[in-house]
Design a protein around this motif. Structure first.
Motif, PDB file in Angstrom:
ATOM      1  N   UNK A 132      43.724  46.956  64.939  1.00 24.28           N
ATOM      2  CA  UNK A 132      44.217  48.328  64.830  1.00 24.28           C
ATOM      3  C   UNK A 132      43.149  49.238  64.251  1.00 24.28           C
ATOM      4  N   UNK A 133      43.380  50.527  64.404  1.00 24.17           N
ATOM      5  CA  UNK A 133      42.498  51.522  63.801  1.00 24.17           C
ATOM      6  C   UNK A 133      42.856  51.706  62.333  1.00 24.17           C
ATOM      7  N   UNK A 134      41.901  52.241  61.582  1.00 28.49           N
ATOM      8  CA  UNK A 134      42.109  52.468  60.145  1.00 28.49           C
ATOM      9  C   UNK A 134      42.772  53.823  59.920  1.00 28.49           C
ATOM     10  N   UNK A 168      36.869  51.313  53.190  1.00 30.55           N
ATOM     11  CA  UNK A 168      37.131  50.659  51.909  1.00 30.55           C
ATOM     12  C   UNK A 168      38.546  50.962  51.419  1.00 30.55           C
ATOM     13  N   UNK A 169      38.978  52.208  51.579  1.00 32.10           N
ATOM     14  CA  UNK A 169      40.323  52.599  51.149  1.00 32.10           C
ATOM     15  C   UNK A 169      41.390  51.877  51.973  1.00 32.10           C
ATOM     16  N   UNK A 170      41.160  51.771  53.294  1.00 32.81           N
ATOM     17  CA  UNK A 170      42.126  51.093  54.159  1.00 32.81           C
ATOM     18  C   UNK A 170      42.182  49.607  53.844  1.00 32.81           C
ATOM     19  N   UNK A 171      41.024  48.997  53.665  1.00 30.49           N
ATOM     20  CA  UNK A 171      40.976  47.578  53.310  1.00 30.49           C
ATOM     21  C   UNK A 171      41.758  47.330  52.029  1.00 30.49           C
ATOM     22  N   UNK A 219      27.398  45.773  54.093  1.00 31.05           N
ATOM     23  CA  UNK A 219      28.353  46.824  53.759  1.00 31.05           C
ATOM     24  C   UNK A 219      29.789  46.318  53.842  1.00 31.05           C
ATOM     25  N   UNK A 220      30.053  45.434  54.799  1.00 29.84           N
ATOM     26  CA  UNK A 220      31.391  44.835  54.902  1.00 29.84           C
ATOM     27  C   UNK A 220      31.720  44.078  53.623  1.00 29.84           C
ATOM     28  N   UNK A 259      31.509  55.400  57.928  1.00 31.01           N
ATOM     29  CA  UNK A 259      32.916  55.390  57.501  1.00 31.01           C
ATOM     30  C   UNK A 259      33.161  54.472  56.305  1.00 31.01           C
ATOM     31  N   UNK A 260      32.164  54.267  55.500  1.00 35.38           N
ATOM     32  CA  UNK A 260      32.262  53.322  54.388  1.00 35.38           C
ATOM     33  C   UNK A 260      33.448  53.604  53.478  1.00 35.38           C
TER      34      UNK A 260
END
Length: 239
Positions: free
Chosen positions: A71-73, A115-118, A141-142, A110-111
């Protein structure tokens, strides 16, 4: 044992193209489970071009293996994920065409939002992977954004023409896998893999799961889904 995940989007694609009720991606997923897959993948696009909300909820209720939601973030998709509660979410870039295999998440650009979605998904007990290119900077970065794992895009390797280009693409994947393992990330790969290209991954034991859809469903049209899955399962077991 390395896992095989089947992506049932191609089944939904055929259904939507014909504007009928068949073929049914849920039936395809159940038959694939009987044949030996370890998980079922589906991608809920924002425009619902293939998989529909009903498909996702029926998959959640019926399959006995893992459900992996691509899915998209976006806030809408996060809400759906938290409601459906798949075993894992894989964040993908969203596009208005079927180019998921060609476009990767860009964690440089989109860092913060990723990060917020994760964090939002993980805080509800659901592991997250990121669909990224086999590039060292993206993998680092991941790791920095706190994701549980990565899904390395194999499209460039699978579509490469010529021995040298294919070798170079494979070398990048190998380096990416080794780096991701050092960073203790879960490693999935996929996009474009088929019954021939999968053989190039022999010995790459760090890969924990291969996500394959189009090749298996295309083969299933000719020989049935049971045989198509078992043939791919045998190839992966031999890696």
């Amino acid at each position: 044992m390395t896992a095989l995940f089947i992506n049932v989007d191609p089944v939904a694609m055929l259904r939507q193209a014909s504007q009928e009720t068949t073929p049914d991606p849920i039936a395809g997923a159940l038959l694939a489970e009987i044949a030996g897959v370890d998980g079922v993948v589906c991608h809920l696009h924002e425009d619902r071009r293939h998989i529909q909300d009903r498909d996702l909820r029926l998959l959640r209720k019926t399959i006995q293996t893992q459900l992996i939601l691509e899915m998209a973030a976006t806030s809408e998709m996060v809400g759906i994920a938290l409601d459906v509660r798949p075993e894992r979410v894989t964040l993908f870039p969203e596009s208005d065409t079927d180019t998921a295999g060609k476009v990767n998440l860009d964690l440089i650009v989109h860092n913060k939002s990723i990060a917020e979605t994760v964090g939002a998904i993980q805080s509800n007990g659901i592991p997250v992977s990121l669909f990224i290119a086999p590039e060292p900077e993206q993998i680092k970065l991941a790791h920095q954004v706190g994701t549980d794992g990565i899904h390395i895009n194999t499209y460039t390797f699978c579509s490469a023409t010529g021995v040298n280009k294919r070798r170079q693409a494979m070398a990048k994947i190998v380096d990416a896998v080794k780096l991701a393992r050092k960073l203790k990330l879960t490693i999935f790969t996929g996009h474009g893999l088929d019954y021939t290209t999968i053989k190039a991954f022999k010995g790459l034991s760090e890969v924990e799961a291969y996500s394959i859809g189009h090749a298996i469903i295309s083969r299933a049209v000719l020989v049935g889904i049971d045989r198509a899955v078992r043939e791919m399962r045998a190839l992966i077991d031999a890696l």
